[in-house]
Design a protein around this motif. Structure first.
Motif, PDB file in Angstrom:
ATOM      1  N   TYR A 259     -37.484 -16.625  21.519  1.00 39.44           N
ATOM      2  CA  TYR A 259     -36.425 -15.822  22.625  1.00 39.44           C
ATOM      3  C   TYR A 259     -35.555 -14.907  21.906  1.00 39.44           C
ATOM      4  O   TYR A 259     -35.002 -13.894  22.571  1.00 39.44           O
ATOM      5  CB  TYR A 259     -36.066 -16.736  23.566  1.00 39.44           C
ATOM      6  CG  TYR A 259     -37.249 -17.109  24.625  1.00 39.44           C
ATOM      7  CD1 TYR A 259     -37.494 -16.513  25.803  1.00 39.44           C
ATOM      8  CD2 TYR A 259     -38.333 -18.151  24.292  1.00 39.44           C
ATOM      9  CE1 TYR A 259     -38.366 -16.741  26.616  1.00 39.44           C
ATOM     10  CE2 TYR A 259     -39.450 -18.169  25.172  1.00 39.44           C
ATOM     11  CZ  TYR A 259     -39.279 -17.727  26.384  1.00 39.44           C
ATOM     12  OH  TYR A 259     -40.344 -17.921  27.212  1.00 39.44           O
ATOM     13  N   THR A 260     -34.954 -15.554  20.836  1.00 37.88           N
ATOM     14  CA  THR A 260     -34.004 -14.777  20.139  1.00 37.88           C
ATOM     15  C   THR A 260     -34.370 -13.532  19.469  1.00 37.88           C
ATOM     16  O   THR A 260     -34.031 -12.540  19.389  1.00 37.88           O
ATOM     17  CB  THR A 260     -33.055 -15.663  19.180  1.00 37.88           C
ATOM     18  OG1 THR A 260     -33.971 -16.123  18.543  1.00 37.88           O
ATOM     19  CG2 THR A 260     -31.979 -16.420  19.902  1.00 37.88           C
ATOM     20  N   PRO A 306     -31.255 -10.043  26.854  1.00 39.28           N
ATOM     21  CA  PRO A 306     -32.269 -11.245  27.357  1.00 39.28           C
ATOM     22  C   PRO A 306     -33.538 -10.932  26.582  1.00 39.28           C
ATOM     23  O   PRO A 306     -34.423 -11.531  26.265  1.00 39.28           O
ATOM     24  CB  PRO A 306     -32.338 -11.209  28.745  1.00 39.28           C
ATOM     25  CG  PRO A 306     -31.235 -10.364  29.376  1.00 39.28           C
ATOM     26  CD  PRO A 306     -30.572  -9.684  28.122  1.00 39.28           C
ATOM     27  N   LYS A 307     -33.840  -9.628  26.213  1.00 42.07           N
ATOM     28  CA  LYS A 307     -34.812  -9.243  25.426  1.00 42.07           C
ATOM     29  C   LYS A 307     -34.834  -9.709  24.005  1.00 42.07           C
ATOM     30  O   LYS A 307     -35.769  -9.340  23.497  1.00 42.07           O
ATOM     31  CB  LYS A 307     -35.323  -7.865  25.588  1.00 42.07           C
ATOM     32  CG  LYS A 307     -35.620  -7.435  27.039  1.00 42.07           C
ATOM     33  CD  LYS A 307     -36.449  -6.340  27.320  1.00 42.07           C
ATOM     34  CE  LYS A 307     -36.978  -6.400  28.817  1.00 42.07           C
ATOM     35  NZ  LYS A 307     -36.262  -5.504  29.791  1.00 42.07           N
ATOM     36  N   GLY A 308     -33.824 -10.239  23.358  1.00 39.69           N
ATOM     37  CA  GLY A 308     -33.856 -10.754  22.215  1.00 39.69           C
ATOM     38  C   GLY A 308     -33.477  -9.508  21.348  1.00 39.69           C
ATOM     39  O   GLY A 308     -32.897  -8.480  21.653  1.00 39.69           O
ATOM     40  N   LEU A 309     -33.185 -10.202  20.042  1.00 37.71           N
ATOM     41  CA  LEU A 309     -32.414  -9.154  19.146  1.00 37.71           C
ATOM     42  C   LEU A 309     -33.441  -7.820  18.732  1.00 37.71           C
ATOM     43  O   LEU A 309     -32.863  -6.864  18.620  1.00 37.71           O
ATOM     44  CB  LEU A 309     -32.515  -9.851  17.727  1.00 37.71           C
ATOM     45  CG  LEU A 309     -31.312 -10.710  17.199  1.00 37.71           C
ATOM     46  CD1 LEU A 309     -31.543 -11.339  15.978  1.00 37.71           C
ATOM     47  CD2 LEU A 309     -30.193  -9.975  17.458  1.00 37.71           C
ATOM     48  N   ILE A 335     -31.573  -5.702  21.113  1.00 38.84           N
ATOM     49  CA  ILE A 335     -30.097  -5.717  20.587  1.00 38.84           C
ATOM     50  C   ILE A 335     -30.011  -4.698  19.288  1.00 38.84           C
ATOM     51  O   ILE A 335     -28.970  -3.550  19.280  1.00 38.84           O
ATOM     52  CB  ILE A 335     -29.510  -6.776  20.105  1.00 38.84           C
ATOM     53  CG1 ILE A 335     -29.138  -7.800  21.522  1.00 38.84           C
ATOM     54  CG2 ILE A 335     -28.067  -6.663  19.050  1.00 38.84           C
ATOM     55  CD1 ILE A 335     -28.499  -9.135  20.901  1.00 38.84           C
ATOM     56  N   LEU A 336     -30.683  -4.745  18.550  1.00 44.18           N
ATOM     57  CA  LEU A 336     -30.573  -3.822  17.493  1.00 44.18           C
ATOM     58  C   LEU A 336     -30.957  -2.336  17.821  1.00 44.18           C
ATOM     59  O   LEU A 336     -30.202  -1.272  17.293  1.00 44.18           O
ATOM     60  CB  LEU A 336     -31.803  -4.143  16.167  1.00 44.18           C
ATOM     61  CG  LEU A 336     -31.624  -5.610  15.688  1.00 44.18           C
ATOM     62  CD1 LEU A 336     -32.457  -5.593  14.623  1.00 44.18           C
ATOM     63  CD2 LEU A 336     -30.143  -5.566  14.994  1.00 44.18           C
ATOM     64  N   LYS A 341     -28.504   2.906  18.767  1.00 44.92           N
ATOM     65  CA  LYS A 341     -28.339   4.037  19.758  1.00 44.92           C
ATOM     66  C   LYS A 341     -27.005   4.574  19.491  1.00 44.92           C
ATOM     67  O   LYS A 341     -26.497   5.466  19.579  1.00 44.92           O
ATOM     68  CB  LYS A 341     -28.755   3.574  21.002  1.00 44.92           C
ATOM     69  CG  LYS A 341     -29.946   4.322  21.583  1.00 44.92           C
ATOM     70  CD  LYS A 341     -30.080   3.911  22.962  1.00 44.92           C
ATOM     71  CE  LYS A 341     -31.400   4.239  23.512  1.00 44.92           C
ATOM     72  NZ  LYS A 341     -31.594   3.689  24.744  1.00 44.92           N
ATOM     73  N   ALA A 342     -25.853   3.097  19.902  1.00 45.31           N
ATOM     74  CA  ALA A 342     -24.561   3.247  19.990  1.00 45.31           C
ATOM     75  C   ALA A 342     -23.976   3.988  18.677  1.00 45.31           C
ATOM     76  O   ALA A 342     -23.256   5.062  18.815  1.00 45.31           O
ATOM     77  CB  ALA A 342     -23.888   2.005  20.263  1.00 45.31           C
TER      78      ALA A 342
END
Ligand SMILES: Nc1ncnc2c1ncn2[C@@H]1O[C@H](COP(=O)(O)OP(=O)(O)O)[C@@H](O)[C@H]1O
Ligand SMILES: [Mg+2]
Lengths: 359, 258
Positions: A259-260, A306-309, A335-336, A341-342
């Protein structure tokens, strides 16, 4: 509206190159002792955890069931294969070829035994779902653990020791690769599509002519076989196992890796297992504090993504080199991807206007 | 031999008689419509005809085979497909995948074919993909094949559900309120598609619908249900002029929607 690129062209074969290159680099570093024994073992455990986490992804990520009993499947593979090599095969493990042939045989038999247990644990999934299924599978996993405590051949609470140490870098690497290959081929077939149908809408799947009962059982059995093979690799690396090696905390670890990393993606399951196997080792300098930092990382990951790293993305290899379509990419971001993107938009000094215009 | 048949099927939910003595004998290639107020039992009839519920009494037959107690996917393999009143797409899958998932029975390869990606596997998969794309262009959804189903506009989601049902190669297509929530131009579009399906495929359609104009325009036969009981049956003109129907259904509906 956005233009859709044809997925059949523009294939990228980068990851097809990465697989052999990574193998030779790691192999070289291990052979020359640039990577010491301690880290070599961690690398092997990363691979083994990756195998088990990927197997969990088949049940939880692709088929959408909730299983918390992965350590149970693993223990069956670990025990059965260890009992075989230690008690039956050992006299015949004379040269390299015979040793590995018998080791592979032990892994396969251990995996099949785990598959049988997977079938039994899969049965409740036909009637239960969500939390209830999770609890049942957790209970089943514990039951298997307790079972090893009472089986004399399994050494009861003492477990089994002096198991032949035959798991090595080459065998782990090859099995990780084969597991990825087989899961990829399975997922990209009508069998995989029936699993996805179960996850997305079971009733609709059944109405579209899919035997969802068979799909669920198949997923449980298949995942259990793979987790059992992972268990076999584990016991032949550690050389000793006991029932507590495979307690519910270990099952939880696999849920955590998946999940992570990013549930729904085999690549993310593998990466999650690798990262979260290594992090506790790196954090060792903190002493007991790492036990606080580690869960904190987890909680933050779950809260913010919630979709993980790594999201639900698959490696190019897992997509046959095909480019991911824009819409799926958007949907699956982890997250990555958000961070990259940021960073990109910061570098460009402007916000992403185009996306808004596109909608 | 006759297509889908229902003989006196009834179903109860804990004392509530949701459907009573429903009869159906489909004729080849007709468009048969079931109408009636909300809660009349129309969807429940579909659920019995597609295997989701087993009737408390009565028999459902397909091609003269008794279907009572068979699994839902066995109904589908016999050639019965349906859409849902509350859309049930495979949301996180792409539009194209929604169809390839439904083309399960076209796969015809074994587990080892797919794990080893044999030439048989590749040939079948290529065919499945081609057929799915063809079906998408039939439904004018080909430009959206990479969209996730859940991100489609509502009207197109309904259309995709019909396309997905067609992907199972049905003999009987059951549409449960396909025009629900559509605006008049979308309804026009839908009528066009239903006509196109009828002229292009060897198919019989059962349509549950609230839009009276639509039903009157395209149905060959109509059955009217109220409180689970069949109150009238006939051709559109007969139904329109049936005093019982006007009182029970049309009159009230007209007031409501006026
Ligand atoms: N699974 C169920 N359990 C209990 N009652 C049900 C069930 N399915 C349908 N019903 C009841 O049967 C009746 C008919 O419902 P339905 O077939 O959905 O009506 P319609 O589709 O004509 O609007 C309703 O009163 C509904 O509450
Ligand atoms: Mg209804």
């Amino acid at each position: 509206m956005m233009k859709i690129k044809n997925n059949d062209t523009n294939k990228t074969y980068l990851s097809y190159i990465v697989v052999p290159v990574l193998f030779f680099v790691l192999y070289y570093l291990i052979q020359t002792k640039t990577i010491n024994m301690y880290w070599r073992n961690i690398i092997l455990i990363c691979g083994i955890n990756g195998v088990v986490a990927m197997s969990l992804n088949l049940i939880n990520g692709i088929t959408g069931q909730s299983c918390l009993g992965q350590a149970g499947f693993m223990s069956v593979g670990a025990y059965v294969s260890a009992m075989l090599t230690k008690n039956v095969f050992k006299p015949y493990m004379t040269d390299t070829f015979q040793t590995y042939a018998l080791f592979v045989a032990a892994l396969i038999i251990g995996g099949l035994a785990a598959g049988l247990i997977g079938f039994l644990i899969g049965l409740p999934s036909l009637r239960l779902r969500g939390d209830y299924l999770a609890i049942i599978t957790l209970g089943f996993g514990e039951m298997i653990r307790v079972m090893w405590r009472v089986v004399p051949a399994a050494g009861r609470a003492k477990g089994i020791n002096s198991i032949p140490k035959v798991t090595n870098f080459v065998s782990v690497y090859i099995i990780v690769f084969l597991v990825m290959l087989i899961f990829r081929n399975f997922t990209k077939s009508s069998y995989g599509r029936s699993c996805i149908a179960v996850r997305e809408n079971e009733l609709a799947g059944e109405t579209m002519g899919i035997n969802t009962t068979a799909a669920k059982i198949r997923a449980f059995v298949f995942a259990a076989i793979v987790a059992g093979i992972g268990g076999g690799l584990y016991s032949h690396l550690m050389t000793f196992i006991n029932p507590d090696t495979f307690n519910s905390a270990k099952s939880t670890d696999y849920v955590l890796y998946l999940y992570t990393g990013g549930v729904g993606s085999f690549s993310s399951a593998l990466l999650g297992a690798i990262i979260f196997t290594i992090i506790p080792e790196i954090l060792r300098f903190m002493g007991e504090w790492r036990l606080v930092v580690y869960p904190l990382v987890l909680i933050l990951t779950m809260i913010y993504r919630p979709k993980g790293l790594f999201g639900k993305h698959e490696f190019g290899f897992m997509r046959f080199g095909e480019k991911e379509n824009e819409y799926e990419k958007e949907e699956n971001a982890g997250i990555l991807m958000l961070i990259s993107k940021a960073v990109k938009s910061l570098l460009n000094g402007k916000k992403e206007k185009t996306r808004k215009e596109a909608q | 031999m006759s297509l889908l048949e229902a003989e006196n099927i009834s179903i109860e939910f804990g004392g509530l008689k949701a459907v009573q003595n429903f009869n159906l004998k489909l004729k080849d290639h007709e468009l048969f419509s079931i109408i009636g107020p909300n809660g009349a039992g129309k969807t429940t009839i579909f659920n019995m005809l597609t295997g989701i519920y087993t009737p408390t009494s009565g028999i459902v037959k397909m091609n003269d085979v008794v279907m009572n107690g068979k699994k839902i996917h066995e109904f589908t393999h016999m050639g019965i497909a349906r859409t849902f009143q509350n859309i049930r797409l495979f949301g996180a899958a792409s539009v194209l995948e929604n169809l390839t998932i439904a083309m399960q029975s076209d796969a015809k390869y074994g587990l080892f074919d797919s794990l080893l990606r044999t030439s048989k596997f590749k040939a079948r998969e290529k065919e499945i993909k081609e057929n799915a794309r063809e079906l998408l262009s039939f439904f004018e959804l080909d430009k959206k094949e990479s969209f996730l189903a859940k991100n489609l506009p509502y009207g197109e989601q309904r259309k995709l559900e019909i396309a997905r049902a067609m992907a199972t190669h049905p003999k009987v297509l059951c549409l449960d309120e396909p025009a629900a929530g559509m605006n008049p131009s979308e309804v026009e579009d839908l009528i066009g598609i239903i006509n196109k399906i009828r002229s292009s495929y060897d198919i019989t359609i059962i349509l549950i619908e609230h839009h009276m104009n639509m039903v009157m325009a395209i149905a060959d036969r109509i059955k009217v249900i109220e409180f689970g009981i069949t109150i009238a049956e006939g051709q559109p003109d007969e139904i329109k002029n049936d005093p019982k129907v006007i009182e029970a259904y049309l009159g009230k509906e007209e007031e409501q929607y006026a």
